[in-house]
Design an enzyme around this catalytic site. Structure first.
Site, short mmCIF file in Angstrom:
data_model
loop_
_atom_site.label_atom_id
_atom_site.label_comp_id
_atom_site.label_asym_id
_atom_site.label_seq_id
_atom_site.Cartn_x
_atom_site.Cartn_y
_atom_site.Cartn_z
N HIS A 136 34.91 -24.74 -25.17
CA HIS A 136 33.90 -25.48 -24.41
C HIS A 136 33.44 -26.76 -25.09
O HIS A 136 32.55 -27.44 -24.57
CB HIS A 136 32.67 -24.60 -24.18
CG HIS A 136 32.87 -23.48 -23.20
ND1 HIS A 136 33.60 -22.35 -23.49
CD2 HIS A 136 32.43 -23.33 -21.92
CE1 HIS A 136 33.59 -21.53 -22.44
NE2 HIS A 136 32.89 -22.10 -21.48
N GLU A 139 37.03 -17.80 -27.88
CA GLU A 139 36.14 -18.96 -27.90
C GLU A 139 34.92 -18.59 -27.08
O GLU A 139 34.96 -17.66 -26.28
CB GLU A 139 36.85 -20.20 -27.32
CG GLU A 139 37.38 -20.05 -25.90
CD GLU A 139 36.36 -20.31 -24.80
OE1 GLU A 139 35.34 -20.97 -25.09
OE2 GLU A 139 36.57 -19.83 -23.68
N SER A 148 37.07 -20.34 -19.67
CA SER A 148 35.73 -19.78 -19.59
C SER A 148 35.78 -18.51 -18.73
O SER A 148 36.55 -17.60 -19.01
CB SER A 148 34.74 -20.80 -19.04
OG SER A 148 33.41 -20.39 -19.24
#
Length: 311
Positions: free
Chosen positions: A282, A215, A116
């Protein structure tokens, strides 16, 4: 200054008995979730130690910039610390990457794990030390999202020197995103927001010949379109070898255009192989991959295979 031709530095594999420092370079975290992560790490024979400011809180940040940078630099400078595991992402890593003691990183390379917002940290470590890293769950563990398979995947990437292979999953929202072919190159990337936010900074890597991993989470289709269009217009995607598309979690709810439609449109005409449906990101059952090492993306076998980040 690290040259673009400098080979990747693969830090030593983690072994039972090694101390790993748990740091929070981005958002504030929950001691309860970190306790579960520590339980897992202890079960692997590691000695997890929360950094002095791991549970600090300063608005939407895990403490002030000075505290977060101090924890990172302490981890890189301490010879007893053999690995650095981020507790979570969130936001804030970009604010402190220029304060990292890259000389300490280069003197004693250590494996750094996270995902992330941690993409910003891993980009900086790639730029400043050519350090290969691990894109995987943080220490603030959630069993409902990252069950046993996720734990096994992280363990393998940190504590073995075996190659990592991830297969596309038909139930993933991005599974239909595919341009046939086979590509080999250094796997770079991670969170799409952080990749796009690196445009114009020293940290956006040269992606020529690379396999780009992307992502994201909770980004509507038009924002994903905007980020990919920005990368294209900036020339960042010129010369790519291929694109590995991970999980785009909660990115298409309530929209007529699906996230797969957007990804297909903005990636499908790059002239390189694209493989979607990879459980990296995630979403539920997140798997771990090295970044900064050689990868092969094969749409026929629907797999992404990556050489280890550790040696």
């Amino acid at each position: 200054m690290i040259s673009e031709d400098t080979p990747a530095v693969r830090p030593p594999v983690l072994r039972p008995g090694d101390t790993v420092l748990l740091v929070s370079p981005s958002g504030p975290t929950s001691p309860e979730r970190v306790a579960r992560g520590m339980e897992l790490l202890i079960g692997w024979g590691l000695r997890p130690v929360p950094a002095p400011n791991a549970y600090a809180r300063h608005g939407y940040l895990a403490g002030t910039d000075e505290l977060r940078a101090a924890d990172l630099n302490a981890a890189f400078a301490d010879p007893k610390v053999r690995g650095v595991i981020c507790t979570r992402g969130g936001y804030g890593a970009q604010r402190i990457v220029d304060a990292i003691d890259m000389a300490a990183v280069r003197r004693d390379p250590k494996v750094v794990a996270g995902f992330s917002d941690i993409t910003a940290l891993q980009f900086a470590l790639w730029r400043g030390a050519r350090l290969a890293g691990v894109h995987g769950p943080g220490a603030a563990w959630r069993d409902e999202r990252t069950p046993l398979r996720s734990a096994e995947s992280l363990h393998a990437a940190l504590m073995t020197t075996e190659p990592v292979s991830v297969a596309a999953v038909p139930t993933e929202d991005t599974f239909g995103v595919r341009v046939p072919g086979r590509a080999t190159g250094t796997l770079l990337g991670g969170n799409l927001c952080m990749i796009a936010a690196s445009i114009g900074t020293p940290d956006l890597p040269d992606l020529t010949g690379a396999v780009l991993l992307i992502e994201d989470v909770q980004e509507p289709p038009y924002k994903v379109d905007r980020m990919l269009t920005h990368l294209r217009r900036a020339g960042a995607l010129d010369g790519l070898a291929g694109v590995a598309v991970g999980q785009f979690t909660n990115c298409g709810d309530g929209w007529d255009t699906t996230i797969a439609d957007v990804l297909t449109e903005r990636l499908g005409d790059l002239g390189v192989p694209v493989l979607g449906g990879l459980p990296i990101g995630h979403g539920p059952n997140q798997l771990t991959v090295p970044v900064g090492t050689q990868a092969t993306l094969d749409t026929t076998t629907a797999t992404l295979s990556v050489t280890p980040a550790v040696r």
